[in-house]
Design a protein around this motif. Structure first.
Motif, PDB file in Angstrom:
ATOM      1  N   SER A 124       0.851  -1.182   0.000  1.00 46.16           N
ATOM      2  CA  SER A 124       0.000   0.000   0.000  1.00 46.16           C
ATOM      3  C   SER A 124       0.889   1.236   0.000  1.00 46.16           C
ATOM      4  CB  SER A 124      -0.886   0.011   1.245  1.00 46.16           C
ATOM      5  OG  SER A 124      -0.098   0.303   2.395  1.00 46.16           O
ATOM      6  N   PRO A 125       0.349   2.417  -0.343  1.00 48.83           N
ATOM      7  CA  PRO A 125       1.178   3.620  -0.308  1.00 48.83           C
ATOM      8  C   PRO A 125       1.833   3.862   1.043  1.00 48.83           C
ATOM      9  CG  PRO A 125      -0.845   4.056  -1.503  1.00 48.83           C
ATOM     10  CD  PRO A 125      -0.978   2.678  -0.927  1.00 48.83           C
ATOM     11  N   VAL A 126       1.128   3.578   2.138  1.00 47.31           N
ATOM     12  CA  VAL A 126       1.702   3.790   3.466  1.00 47.31           C
ATOM     13  C   VAL A 126       2.886   2.852   3.684  1.00 47.31           C
ATOM     14  CG1 VAL A 126       1.268   3.625   5.942  1.00 47.31           C
ATOM     15  CG2 VAL A 126      -0.442   4.653   4.445  1.00 47.31           C
ATOM     16  N   GLU A 127       2.712   1.573   3.342  1.00 49.59           N
ATOM     17  CA  GLU A 127       3.814   0.613   3.482  1.00 49.59           C
ATOM     18  C   GLU A 127       4.940   0.936   2.507  1.00 49.59           C
ATOM     19  OE1 GLU A 127       1.587  -3.537   4.611  1.00 49.59           O
ATOM     20  OE2 GLU A 127       1.303  -2.758   2.599  1.00 49.59           O
ATOM     21  N   ARG A 128       4.542   1.346   1.302  1.00 52.25           N
ATOM     22  CA  ARG A 128       5.520   1.613   0.256  1.00 52.25           C
ATOM     23  C   ARG A 128       6.436   2.770   0.639  1.00 52.25           C
ATOM     24  NH1 ARG A 128       2.635   3.553  -4.519  1.00 52.25           N
ATOM     25  NH2 ARG A 128       1.242   1.864  -3.924  1.00 52.25           N
ATOM     26  N   ALA A 129       5.902   3.728   1.375  1.00 46.94           N
ATOM     27  CA  ALA A 129       6.720   4.864   1.793  1.00 46.94           C
ATOM     28  C   ALA A 129       7.912   4.385   2.616  1.00 46.94           C
ATOM     29  CB  ALA A 129       5.869   5.836   2.608  1.00 46.94           C
ATOM     30  N   ARG A 130       7.666   3.445   3.532  1.00 42.78           N
ATOM     31  CA  ARG A 130       8.758   2.923   4.349  1.00 42.78           C
ATOM     32  C   ARG A 130       9.736   2.100   3.512  1.00 42.78           C
ATOM     33  NH1 ARG A 130       5.871   0.106   7.212  1.00 42.78           N
ATOM     34  NH2 ARG A 130       6.310  -1.972   6.401  1.00 42.78           N
ATOM     35  N   VAL A 131       9.203   1.250   2.638  1.00 46.18           N
ATOM     36  CA  VAL A 131      10.053   0.382   1.819  1.00 46.18           C
ATOM     37  C   VAL A 131      10.896   1.204   0.841  1.00 46.18           C
ATOM     38  CG1 VAL A 131      10.025  -1.475   0.100  1.00 46.18           C
ATOM     39  CG2 VAL A 131       8.487  -1.571   2.058  1.00 46.18           C
ATOM     40  N   GLN A 132      10.316   2.279   0.297  1.00 42.27           N
ATOM     41  CA  GLN A 132      11.069   3.131  -0.620  1.00 42.27           C
ATOM     42  C   GLN A 132      12.263   3.767   0.086  1.00 42.27           C
ATOM     43  OE1 GLN A 132      10.987   3.456  -3.716  1.00 42.27           O
ATOM     44  NE2 GLN A 132       8.970   2.918  -4.489  1.00 42.27           N
ATOM     45  N   GLY A 133      12.117   4.027   1.380  1.00 43.97           N
ATOM     46  CA  GLY A 133      13.251   4.525   2.143  1.00 43.97           C
ATOM     47  C   GLY A 133      14.395   3.531   2.147  1.00 43.97           C
ATOM     48  N   TRP A 134      14.066   2.251   2.274  1.00 39.32           N
ATOM     49  CA  TRP A 134      15.109   1.214   2.220  1.00 39.32           C
ATOM     50  C   TRP A 134      15.809   1.224   0.862  1.00 39.32           C
ATOM     51  CZ3 TRP A 134      11.586  -3.400   4.090  1.00 39.32           C
ATOM     52  CH2 TRP A 134      11.132  -3.125   5.382  1.00 39.32           C
ATOM     53  N   PHE A 135      15.013   1.348  -0.209  1.00 39.17           N
ATOM     54  CA  PHE A 135      15.596   1.306  -1.546  1.00 39.17           C
ATOM     55  C   PHE A 135      16.448   2.539  -1.819  1.00 39.17           C
ATOM     56  CE2 PHE A 135      12.913  -2.252  -2.080  1.00 39.17           C
ATOM     57  CZ  PHE A 135      13.382  -2.954  -3.170  1.00 39.17           C
TER      58      PHE A 135
END
Length: 505
Positions: A124-135
């Protein structure tokens, strides 16, 4: 299910690392490669060939991911990338190595946008925000690790292992994606836009060749440059004509009517100038004007790769709390602040202290971290599954294209200004921009620099500094234009629900 997603994320991180690190990993190995294969005149194409094919093909692969699915497109890209890596490692001439680097780029052009698209599908966009930080942290680490890993491999093994290492890691990433990524492709009637694919890829390849070689390897007014520019204009005009008439276009122009996508891509076209301008011209200032070694000047740029992932992690929280627009404006505002700081420092001081150079690059890196994360989240959340691949690829493609256009413009400004300044220096014979560039190269070569008379060295340093101050102004202009375009982006807020892997679920 959560474990499967985490394994998928690891595989995608590994793929991102491989495609990112291959841009810089050859930098420290170039002297050894030349010693082994010769071909000094083709040196710059070890990086340029890779970037050219990767950039030109991104929109085509983005569309392909929407038609046949992300997993198959990722497979195509990874197989090409691994095959290209194997051929690079076995190359017996510089011409062959450049050709195989272009093949590597063809694979990377599929892998890079598809990785981001898969993240948009499974989080989801909320989860993706955190994962994009990792990337973002992976990309920052890649910039740091590339030259270091390349140097270690060259010293203790062989430059060929720079490419052979991609084989097991690429196969591992591909195997994990097939094992753990669950995807159901949306079944829809689609006709491949072959004419659009050919005209876009051909036109962009010619345009990028103009930007990469114009003013450096070939004069801007040369028949080759004029011919390639004309060919690019014809093919890209034909591409735009086909996109309004194709049943299933490669790059649907109506996508850009969505405010987040249209204004976001226009802003990214400008912000590419800040990103690439910093990485290309700040080392020239550090080495040519201030006399730093390559290692010492690189240490200042490392802070770009530190600020980016840190800001992306913080930005993931900001986007969730406040939405896309505040994070975009904060990031682009930091880009303006960093660019303006460089303009002021370069005019106020004959030599900028290293700590201030590091601060400038850290602020610009933080700006890129905040804005890039928000741009990707906003663009992906503005479309459905069937257009997420091409929308994601368009952002990465346009930002890279913008970077090359702005860097080319900065180079033209620098060369013309430098020519006029060097013509006033006694003992320096510079009758053209190319000859002015040759004299500037002496400032970047420690051996030739040491051979210059002190008075000539000082005058040449001041001439280069004056030309680069104008480059800094162009970079500030790019930052201001990107911020102005972003002011028109509407705010997009995210709910906490998690989407399914595809609409077919």
């Amino acid at each position: 299910m959560r474990d499967r997603r985490m394994y998928t994320v690891f595989a995608l991180m590994l793929a991102s690392f491989l495609t990112a690190v291959d841009v810089t990993i050859v930098d420290t190995a170039m002297p050894r490669i030349i010693g082994s294969l010769g071909g000094f005149a083709l040196l710059t194409w070890l990086v340029s060939a890779y970037m050219l094919t990767a950039t030109a093909t991104m929109p085509v692969y983005g569309k392909l991911a929407d038609i046949i699915g992300r997993k198959k497109t990722f497979t195509i890209g990874t197989v090409i990338f691994v095959a290209g890596s194997a051929l690079c490692g076995a190359a017996q001439s510089m011409e062959a190595l450049v050709l195989f680097r272009a093949l590597q780029g063809l694979g990377a052009g599929a892998m890079q946008p598809t990785v981001q698209t898969i993240l948009g599908d499974i989080f989801s966009p909320v989860e993706r925000a955190r994962v994009q930080g990792w990337f973002s942290a992976v990309w920052g680490f890649s910039a740091l690790a590339g030259p270091l890993v390349g140097g270690l491999m060259v010293d203790f093994l062989s430059w060929r292992y720079l490419f052979y290492i991609n084989l097991p890691l690429g196969v591992l990433a591909l195997a994990m994606v097939w094992r753990f990524l669950e995807e159901r492709v949306e079944q829809r009637r689609a006709r491949v836009d072959y004419l659009g694919a050919v005209t876009l890829t051909g036109g962009m390849a010619l345009l990028l060749l103009v930007l990469l070689t114009g003013g450096t390897q070939l004069p801007w007014g040369s028949p080759q440059i004029i011919g390639m520019a004309a060919g690019a204009a014809i093919l890209l005009s034909l591409f735009l004509w086909t996109q309004g008439r194709a049943e299933d276009p490669i790059l649907p122009l109506k996508l850009f009517r969505t405010p987040v996508i249209g204004w976001g891509n226009l802003s990214s076209l400008m912000v590419g100038g800040v990103m690439y301008g910093t990485s290309v011209y700040l080392p020239i200032w550090a080495q040519g004007v201030q006399g730093y070694s390559a290692t010492r000047s690189g240490a200042s740029l490392l802070w770009l790769s530190v600020g980016w992932p840190l800001a992306a992690v913080l930005g993931s929280r900001l986007v969730v709390r406040l939405g896309v627009r505040p994070s975009v404006l904060l990031g682009l505002g930091l880009n303006v602040a960093g660019s303006a700081g460089l303009v002021v420092l370069a005019r106020a001081m004959a030599e900028i202290p290293e700590v201030l150079l590091a601060l400038v690059t850290f602020v610009i890196g933080a700006g890129m971290g905040f804005s890039t994360l928000a741009f990707i989240l906003g663009i992906q959340s503005s479309v459905g599954w069937a257009q997420r691949g091409v929308a994601t690829a368009s952002f990465q493609f346009i930002r890279t294209l913008g970077g090359m256009i702005w860097v080319s413009a900065m180079g033209g400004v620098m060369n013309l200004d430098l020519l006029g300044r060097l013509q006033r220096v006694p003992g320096v014979a510079a009758r053209s921009a190319a000859e002015a560039g040759d004299w500037a190269n002496r400032l970047l070569d420690p051996a030739q620099r040491a051979a210059l008379a002190p008075e000539v060295l000082g005058a040449m340093q001041e001439a280069l500094a004056g030309a680069l101050r104008n480059v800094h102004l162009v970079m500030l202009l790019a930052a201001l234009l990107s911020l102005a375009a972003a002011l028109l982006i509407p705010n997009l807020r995210f709910a906490a629900e998690r989407p399914r892997a595809s609409p077919a679920d």
